[in-house]
Every structure is written in structure tokens, then in C-alpha cells.
Motif scaffolding. Structure first.
Motif, mmCIF file in Angstrom:
data_model
loop_
_atom_site.group_PDB
_atom_site.id
_atom_site.type_symbol
_atom_site.label_atom_id
_atom_site.label_comp_id
_atom_site.label_asym_id
_atom_site.label_seq_id
_atom_site.Cartn_x
_atom_site.Cartn_y
_atom_site.Cartn_z
ATOM 1 N N LYS A 28 0.907 -1.182 0.176
ATOM 2 C CA LYS A 28 0.133 0.044 -0.001
ATOM 3 C C LYS A 28 0.794 1.147 -0.011
ATOM 4 C CE LYS A 28 -3.316 2.587 3.050
ATOM 5 N NZ LYS A 28 -2.527 3.504 3.540
ATOM 6 N N GLU A 29 2.060 1.229 0.640
ATOM 7 C CA GLU A 29 2.750 2.540 0.942
ATOM 8 C C GLU A 29 3.859 2.413 -0.042
ATOM 9 O OE1 GLU A 29 2.075 4.761 2.540
ATOM 10 O OE2 GLU A 29 0.630 3.854 4.084
ATOM 11 N N LEU A 30 3.656 1.427 -1.061
ATOM 12 C CA LEU A 30 4.701 1.279 -2.177
ATOM 13 C C LEU A 30 6.401 1.303 -1.650
ATOM 14 C CD1 LEU A 30 3.012 3.894 -4.718
ATOM 15 C CD2 LEU A 30 3.087 1.202 -4.703
ATOM 16 N N LEU A 31 6.471 0.519 -0.735
ATOM 17 C CA LEU A 31 7.650 0.419 0.069
ATOM 18 C C LEU A 31 8.078 -0.852 -0.279
ATOM 19 C CD1 LEU A 31 7.575 2.267 3.602
ATOM 20 C CD2 LEU A 31 8.943 2.782 1.517
ATOM 21 N N THR A 32 9.542 -1.328 -0.631
ATOM 22 C CA THR A 32 10.024 -2.625 -0.710
ATOM 23 C C THR A 32 10.660 -3.022 0.580
ATOM 24 O OG1 THR A 32 12.232 -2.053 -1.445
ATOM 25 C CG2 THR A 32 10.545 -2.485 -3.122
ATOM 26 N N LYS A 33 10.873 -4.334 0.593
ATOM 27 C CA LYS A 33 11.550 -4.922 1.874
ATOM 28 C C LYS A 33 12.836 -4.524 1.973
ATOM 29 C CE LYS A 33 9.920 -9.214 3.399
ATOM 30 N NZ LYS A 33 9.993 -10.668 3.499
ATOM 31 N N ALA A 34 13.624 -4.102 0.839
ATOM 32 C CA ALA A 34 14.924 -3.426 0.866
ATOM 33 C C ALA A 34 14.837 -2.138 1.374
ATOM 34 C CB ALA A 34 15.539 -3.403 -0.457
ATOM 35 N N GLU A 35 14.029 -1.342 0.986
ATOM 36 C CA GLU A 35 13.923 0.110 1.552
ATOM 37 C C GLU A 35 13.561 0.078 2.833
ATOM 38 O OE1 GLU A 35 12.159 2.593 -2.359
ATOM 39 O OE2 GLU A 35 10.725 1.317 -1.259
ATOM 40 N N LEU A 36 12.831 -0.805 3.286
ATOM 41 C CA LEU A 36 12.452 -1.047 4.946
ATOM 42 C C LEU A 36 13.708 -1.343 5.698
ATOM 43 C CD1 LEU A 36 10.114 -0.703 6.937
ATOM 44 C CD2 LEU A 36 9.687 -3.331 6.646
ATOM 45 N N VAL A 37 14.627 -2.226 5.184
ATOM 46 C CA VAL A 37 15.849 -2.757 5.897
ATOM 47 C C VAL A 37 16.623 -1.401 5.710
ATOM 48 C CG1 VAL A 37 17.974 -4.009 5.412
ATOM 49 C CG2 VAL A 37 15.413 -5.125 5.186
ATOM 50 N N THR A 38 16.776 -0.710 4.905
ATOM 51 C CA THR A 38 17.586 0.661 4.751
ATOM 52 C C THR A 38 17.254 1.415 6.077
ATOM 53 O OG1 THR A 38 18.080 0.156 2.361
ATOM 54 C CG2 THR A 38 18.552 2.379 3.397
ATOM 55 N N ALA A 39 16.064 1.687 6.001
ATOM 56 C CA ALA A 39 15.454 2.526 6.993
ATOM 57 C C ALA A 39 15.850 2.057 8.368
ATOM 58 C CB ALA A 39 14.095 2.778 6.755
ATOM 59 N N ALA A 40 15.711 0.913 8.444
ATOM 60 C CA ALA A 40 16.140 0.178 9.979
ATOM 61 C C ALA A 40 17.632 0.214 10.022
ATOM 62 C CB ALA A 40 15.757 -1.322 9.822
ATOM 63 N N HIS A 41 18.602 0.135 9.172
ATOM 64 C CA HIS A 41 19.787 0.271 9.088
ATOM 65 C C HIS A 41 20.204 1.592 9.628
ATOM 66 C CE1 HIS A 41 20.934 -3.260 6.597
ATOM 67 N NE2 HIS A 41 20.458 -3.620 7.618
ATOM 68 N N ARG A 42 19.571 2.945 9.156
ATOM 69 C CA ARG A 42 19.760 4.165 9.439
ATOM 70 C C ARG A 42 19.385 4.336 10.866
ATOM 71 N NH1 ARG A 42 16.392 6.233 4.657
ATOM 72 N NH2 ARG A 42 18.111 6.217 2.865
ATOM 73 N N GLN A 43 18.565 3.469 11.422
ATOM 74 C CA GLN A 43 18.099 3.804 12.692
ATOM 75 C C GLN A 43 18.919 2.595 13.715
ATOM 76 O OE1 GLN A 43 14.138 4.431 13.897
ATOM 77 N NE2 GLN A 43 13.842 5.666 12.043
ATOM 78 N N GLY A 44 19.995 2.166 13.451
ATOM 79 C CA GLY A 44 20.671 1.189 14.201
ATOM 80 C C GLY A 44 20.247 -0.302 14.177
ATOM 81 N N PHE A 45 19.678 -0.318 13.642
ATOM 82 C CA PHE A 45 19.246 -2.291 13.499
ATOM 83 C C PHE A 45 19.893 -2.840 12.675
ATOM 84 C CE2 PHE A 45 15.423 0.116 15.461
ATOM 85 C CZ PHE A 45 15.256 -0.849 16.438
ATOM 86 N N ALA A 46 20.378 -3.959 12.993
ATOM 87 C CA ALA A 46 21.127 -4.875 12.006
ATOM 88 C C ALA A 46 20.247 -5.465 11.024
ATOM 89 C CB ALA A 46 22.102 -5.851 12.621
ATOM 90 N N SER A 47 19.069 -5.993 11.443
ATOM 91 C CA SER A 47 18.174 -6.737 10.446
ATOM 92 C C SER A 47 16.816 -6.477 11.029
ATOM 93 C CB SER A 47 18.568 -8.070 10.559
ATOM 94 O OG SER A 47 18.106 -8.777 11.755
ATOM 95 N N LEU A 48 15.867 -6.878 10.334
ATOM 96 C CA LEU A 48 14.446 -6.462 10.528
ATOM 97 C C LEU A 48 13.867 -7.562 11.612
ATOM 98 C CD1 LEU A 48 12.635 -6.143 6.851
ATOM 99 C CD2 LEU A 48 13.374 -4.442 8.752
ATOM 100 N N SER A 49 14.711 -8.578 11.984
ATOM 101 C CA SER A 49 14.464 -9.707 13.015
ATOM 102 C C SER A 49 14.708 -9.015 14.451
ATOM 103 C CB SER A 49 15.121 -10.885 12.979
ATOM 104 O OG SER A 49 16.672 -10.460 13.035
ATOM 105 N N GLU A 50 15.221 -7.860 14.476
ATOM 106 C CA GLU A 50 15.066 -7.237 15.754
ATOM 107 C C GLU A 50 14.006 -6.418 16.122
ATOM 108 O OE1 GLU A 50 18.791 -5.028 15.517
ATOM 109 O OE2 GLU A 50 20.292 -6.754 14.987
#
Length: 180
Positions: free
Chosen positions: A121-143
Motif C-alpha cells: 500500500k505504501e509502495l515500499l520494498t523490503k529492501a527500503e525498509l531494511v535501509t531505513a532500519a539500518h539508519r536507525q541502528g538495527f542490523a536486521s528486521l528480525s530485531e
């Protein structure tokens, strides 16, 4: 020399038109960006950036019309700034209307589970979500326990709380790493 001053400061269009043109473009862009979704506002990829830059160039002529004078440009810019100031102040005192105009936050990850339908719905890919998570200090989405995209396009993440067993295992691994 007179012609230079004339071209710079004498309006080529009526002042009412110089005020109405940016007003119409402002409303159109607010509605268009709202319909385009939250990602257009903050999670820009190169394609989104190109669209926003060309969009600004495209509406430039709609704002200034046939008038290239400094005075006309200042009136157009002043109108945009004033309208934006009024809209922001109005929405500040009318929260219900602000929610309609800006939209609602949307959960992308709930209880550690990625909501593919929300990403779509938001037109976001998993890769873009991972990148945003990395910017906030998370190593992976499992965290991540929860991820929410705000109406302005900002994504915030809430980390997963480790279970006592996971904490104990991490402590043991850290100690073994320190020995070896």
C-alpha cells in the motif's frame, strides 16, 4: 537602462492572477502528494527525487505565467509562503481536519511480523525498509517488534525485547568471545 528596470519590476499579469496562480498550484500539489502516498514525502529513491524536481519545474510556468519579472516572482513566492503559513496554523487548531489532510500512521511491522500488504500500500520494498532500519541502528528486521510509517513519511522502529533465554545465550556468547 529604463527597459531593464521595466522588465524586472513591472508586472506582465494582473496582481490578482499572480496571487491566484500559486494558490491553485499549492492546492493541487497538496492533494497530489497526499494521493501519491507517504513515501513521496520522505523515503525518496532516485526516481522519486527526479519526479519531485521535474514537478517543481513543471508547475513553475503555471505559477508565474507569462510574467518573468522579479516583482511577479516575489508575489508568487510570497503567496505560497503566506498560504502555507495560514494552512499550517489552521490545521494546528483543527486536529480532525489535519488527520484527513495528512493521513494516519500505518504499521509496517506488527509483533515482529512484516505486513506485506502495508508495504505494498505504501509502495515500499523490503529492501527500503531494511535501509531505513539500518539508519536507525538495527542490523536486521528480525530485531524489530514494530515499525510505523508516519504521515510525513518518517519510519520509526521499536526494537524487539529479548527473552531471558536469548539474553542468557548472548551473555554466554559474549563471554566465550572474550576468552577466545
Amino acid at each position: 537602462m529604463h527597459i531593464i528596470w521595466h522588465d524586472m519590476f513591472v508586472l506582465g499579469l494582473p496582481i490578482a492572477e499572480k496571487i491566484l496562480r500559486p494558490l491553485f498550484v499549492y492546492v493541487f500539489l497538496i492533494v497530489g502528494l497526499r494521493l501519491a502516498g507517504k513515501r513521496e514525502l520522505a523515503q525518496l529513491n532516485p526516481f522519486d527525487l527526479v519526479v519531485l524536481l521535474t514537478l517543481s519545474n513543471t508547475v513553475q510556468n503555471a505559477i508565474i505565467g507569462d510574467d518573468n519579472s522579479v516583482t511577479g516572482g516575489l508575489i508568487g513566492a510570497g503567496t505560497l509562503l503566506l498560504v502555507n503559513y495560514i494552512v499550517i496554523r489552521f490545521l494546528f487548531t483543527h486536529e480532525h481536519l489535519e488527520h484527513i489532510v495528512e493521513g494516519e500512521p500505518d504499521a509496517l511491522i506488527e509483533n515482529g511480523v512484516i505486513r506485506e500488504d502495508r508495504l505494498k500500500k505504501e509502495l515500499l520494498t523490503k529492501a527500503e525498509l531494511v535501509t531505513a532500519a539500518h539508519r536507525q541502528g538495527f542490523a536486521s528486521l528480525s530485531e524489530i517488534e514494530r515499525a510505523v510509517i508516519e504521515p510525513g513519511g518518517t519510519i520509526y522502529f521499536v526494537g524487539r525485547k529479548a527473552s531471558p533465554e536469548e539474553l542468557q545465550q548472548k551473555t554466554l556468547v559474549d563471554r566465550l568471545d572474550a576468552i577466545g
